[in-house]
Design a protein around this motif. Structure first.
Motif, PDB file in Angstrom:
ATOM      1  N   VAL A  80      63.720   1.794  31.995  1.00 29.62           N
ATOM      2  CA  VAL A  80      62.751   1.479  33.045  1.00 29.62           C
ATOM      3  C   VAL A  80      62.101   0.117  32.835  1.00 29.62           C
ATOM      4  CG1 VAL A  80      60.620   2.233  34.174  1.00 29.62           C
ATOM      5  CG2 VAL A  80      62.351   3.912  33.556  1.00 29.62           C
ATOM      6  N   ALA A  81      61.772  -0.242  31.589  1.00 28.46           N
ATOM      7  CA  ALA A  81      61.138  -1.546  31.331  1.00 28.46           C
ATOM      8  C   ALA A  81      62.067  -2.685  31.752  1.00 28.46           C
ATOM      9  CB  ALA A  81      60.764  -1.671  29.854  1.00 28.46           C
ATOM     10  N   LYS A  82      63.345  -2.595  31.391  1.00 26.21           N
ATOM     11  CA  LYS A  82      64.317  -3.625  31.797  1.00 26.21           C
ATOM     12  C   LYS A  82      64.505  -3.616  33.313  1.00 26.21           C
ATOM     13  CE  LYS A  82      67.110  -4.020  27.598  1.00 26.21           C
ATOM     14  NZ  LYS A  82      68.436  -3.781  27.001  1.00 26.21           N
ATOM     15  N   ALA A  83      64.474  -2.423  33.916  1.00 24.83           N
ATOM     16  CA  ALA A  83      64.628  -2.308  35.367  1.00 24.83           C
ATOM     17  C   ALA A  83      63.480  -3.029  36.074  1.00 24.83           C
ATOM     18  CB  ALA A  83      64.675  -0.837  35.781  1.00 24.83           C
ATOM     19  N   LYS A  84      62.257  -2.794  35.636  1.00 23.30           N
ATOM     20  CA  LYS A  84      61.094  -3.447  36.251  1.00 23.30           C
ATOM     21  C   LYS A  84      61.167  -4.959  36.089  1.00 23.30           C
ATOM     22  CE  LYS A  84      57.861   0.379  35.983  1.00 23.30           C
ATOM     23  NZ  LYS A  84      56.595   0.911  35.459  1.00 23.30           N
ATOM     24  N   ALA A  85      61.586  -5.417  34.902  1.00 23.98           N
ATOM     25  CA  ALA A  85      61.711  -6.856  34.667  1.00 23.98           C
ATOM     26  C   ALA A  85      62.783  -7.465  35.576  1.00 23.98           C
ATOM     27  CB  ALA A  85      62.042  -7.118  33.197  1.00 23.98           C
ATOM     28  N   ALA A  86      63.915  -6.783  35.714  1.00 25.85           N
ATOM     29  CA  ALA A  86      64.990  -7.293  36.570  1.00 25.85           C
ATOM     30  C   ALA A  86      64.548  -7.334  38.028  1.00 25.85           C
ATOM     31  CB  ALA A  86      66.244  -6.431  36.409  1.00 25.85           C
ATOM     32  N   LEU A  87      63.835  -6.297  38.484  1.00 25.12           N
ATOM     33  CA  LEU A  87      63.361  -6.286  39.870  1.00 25.12           C
ATOM     34  C   LEU A  87      62.374  -7.426  40.104  1.00 25.12           C
ATOM     35  CD1 LEU A  87      63.699  -4.670  42.509  1.00 25.12           C
ATOM     36  CD2 LEU A  87      61.590  -3.463  41.906  1.00 25.12           C
ATOM     37  N   SER A  88      61.520  -7.689  39.128  1.00 28.60           N
ATOM     38  CA  SER A  88      60.578  -8.806  39.229  1.00 28.60           C
ATOM     39  C   SER A  88      61.339 -10.135  39.299  1.00 28.60           C
ATOM     40  CB  SER A  88      59.621  -8.799  38.030  1.00 28.60           C
ATOM     41  OG  SER A  88      58.683  -9.830  38.126  1.00 28.60           O
ATOM     42  N   ASP A  89      62.358 -10.278  38.439  1.00 25.64           N
ATOM     43  CA  ASP A  89      63.192 -11.491  38.466  1.00 25.64           C
ATOM     44  C   ASP A  89      63.911 -11.643  39.801  1.00 25.64           C
ATOM     45  OD1 ASP A  89      62.426 -12.023  35.854  1.00 25.64           O
ATOM     46  OD2 ASP A  89      64.322 -11.317  34.963  1.00 25.64           O
ATOM     47  N   GLY A  90      64.180 -10.516  40.458  1.00 28.79           N
ATOM     48  CA  GLY A  90      64.837 -10.530  41.763  1.00 28.79           C
ATOM     49  C   GLY A  90      63.883 -10.776  42.922  1.00 28.79           C
ATOM     50  N   GLY A  91      62.583 -10.975  42.600  1.00 21.25           N
ATOM     51  CA  GLY A  91      61.616 -11.322  43.638  1.00 21.25           C
ATOM     52  C   GLY A  91      60.726 -10.192  44.123  1.00 21.25           C
ATOM     53  N   PHE A  92      60.748  -9.038  43.426  1.00 22.33           N
ATOM     54  CA  PHE A  92      59.955  -7.887  43.871  1.00 22.33           C
ATOM     55  C   PHE A  92      59.147  -7.299  42.711  1.00 22.33           C
ATOM     56  CE2 PHE A  92      63.820  -8.144  46.442  1.00 22.33           C
ATOM     57  CZ  PHE A  92      63.278  -8.296  47.706  1.00 22.33           C
ATOM     58  N   PRO A  93      58.163  -8.064  42.199  1.00 17.66           N
ATOM     59  CA  PRO A  93      57.371  -7.550  41.073  1.00 17.66           C
ATOM     60  C   PRO A  93      56.635  -6.269  41.465  1.00 17.66           C
ATOM     61  CG  PRO A  93      56.343  -9.510  42.012  1.00 17.66           C
ATOM     62  CD  PRO A  93      57.672  -9.351  42.685  1.00 17.66           C
ATOM     63  N   ASP A  94      56.809  -5.226  40.662  1.00 18.27           N
ATOM     64  CA  ASP A  94      56.214  -3.913  40.903  1.00 18.27           C
ATOM     65  C   ASP A  94      56.537  -3.407  42.319  1.00 18.27           C
ATOM     66  OD1 ASP A  94      54.836  -1.613  40.052  1.00 18.27           O
ATOM     67  OD2 ASP A  94      52.992  -2.302  41.020  1.00 18.27           O
ATOM     68  N   GLY A  95      57.689  -3.798  42.850  1.00 16.93           N
ATOM     69  CA  GLY A  95      58.119  -3.342  44.169  1.00 16.93           C
ATOM     70  C   GLY A  95      57.478  -4.073  45.336  1.00 16.93           C
ATOM     71  N   LYS A  96      56.566  -4.995  45.067  1.00  8.90           N
ATOM     72  CA  LYS A  96      55.876  -5.713  46.151  1.00  8.90           C
ATOM     73  C   LYS A  96      56.861  -6.575  46.938  1.00  8.90           C
ATOM     74  CE  LYS A  96      51.330  -5.894  43.946  1.00  8.90           C
ATOM     75  NZ  LYS A  96      51.638  -5.072  42.795  1.00  8.90           N
ATOM     76  N   GLY A  97      56.770  -6.493  48.275  1.00  9.78           N
ATOM     77  CA  GLY A  97      57.638  -7.285  49.137  1.00  9.78           C
ATOM     78  C   GLY A  97      58.969  -6.618  49.442  1.00  9.78           C
ATOM     79  N   TRP A  98      59.201  -5.413  48.873  1.00  4.93           N
ATOM     80  CA  TRP A  98      60.460  -4.712  49.140  1.00  4.93           C
ATOM     81  C   TRP A  98      60.556  -4.416  50.632  1.00  4.93           C
ATOM     82  CZ3 TRP A  98      64.762  -3.842  46.466  1.00  4.93           C
ATOM     83  CH2 TRP A  98      65.660  -2.874  46.903  1.00  4.93           C
ATOM     84  N   PRO A  99      61.675  -4.719  51.262  1.00  2.00           N
ATOM     85  CA  PRO A  99      61.777  -4.536  52.717  1.00  2.00           C
ATOM     86  C   PRO A  99      61.721  -3.067  53.132  1.00  2.00           C
ATOM     87  CG  PRO A  99      63.878  -5.264  51.792  1.00  2.00           C
ATOM     88  CD  PRO A  99      62.892  -5.293  50.682  1.00  2.00           C
ATOM     89  N   ALA A 100      61.178  -2.856  54.319  1.00  2.00           N
ATOM     90  CA  ALA A 100      61.141  -1.505  54.888  1.00  2.00           C
ATOM     91  C   ALA A 100      62.529  -1.154  55.431  1.00  2.00           C
ATOM     92  CB  ALA A 100      60.107  -1.443  56.005  1.00  2.00           C
TER      93      ALA A 100
END
Length: 198
Positions: A80-100
């Protein structure tokens, strides 16, 4: 061969693998970091042991255990820690900005696919704080959707492969059909005889 032959079947564990297909050309899945985050946030061990009630081996790659070439070292694993870091690197820190309206399409005729889709939706919400919309389709509609979408964008769906049994002895297809009904069973002797007769 003239005369009566005895039929002996050796049964092996059913081979096959299921995975989630992602459209890597469709945003946000076009970013490798986002795809890695989703993979790292998916607990396949829990999917198998809890959701599917330990019905299968826990595959760590597309190649199932017991098949040459399967290498557990190739798997990203669950982190999960690596997953959160990768998602942040992909432009969605803590899921913020994830499209509907990012949809996970699945065959609602298949109870296992429904359970997996619901569990993955929950895992991604809990581990990445992203929302996925489930899009169930009845089997024929799902098959038609897969065949007709061509290059139309999508987000996720479940796919996979399963074992195939090829046997030349007459009657083997029916026998395999009883003991391994979820596999593809082929009786090749009829094809071979037809070819020889020409």
């Amino acid at each position: 061969v003239d005369g009566v032959e005895s039929v002996q079947i050796t049964q092996f564990e059913r081979q096959g693998t299921q995975w989630i297909i992602m459209d890597a050309t469709n945003k946000p899945l076009d970013d490798v970091k986002v795809r890695q985050a989703l993979s790292l946030a998916t607990n396949s061990k829990q999917l198998n042991e809890v959701v599917l009630k330990n019905a299968y081996f826990n595959a760590v790659s597309v190649v199932a255990p017991g098949i040459a070439g399967q290498n557990p070292a190739n798997a990203l694993g669950f982190d999960v820690a690596k997953a959160k870091a990768a998602l942040s690197d992909g432009g969605f820190p803590d899921g913020k900005g994830w499209p509907a309206n990012v949809k996970f399409t699945y065959n609602s005729d298949t109870q296992e696919d429904k359970l997996v889709a619901e569990a993955v939706q929950s895992m991604w919400k809990q581990n990445l704080n992203i929302d996925i919309v489930l899009e169930p389709m009845e089997g024929k509609s799902f098959d038609a959707w897969q065949q007709s979408r061509g290059n139309s964008p999508f987000f996720f769906y479940i796919n996979g492969w399963r074992g195939i049994n090829v046997e030349a002895r007459p009657g083997s297809r029916e026998l395999f059909g009883r003991v391994r009904p979820r596999d593809i069973n082929v009786e090749a002797v009829r094809l071979a005889r037809a070819a020889c007769d020409k």
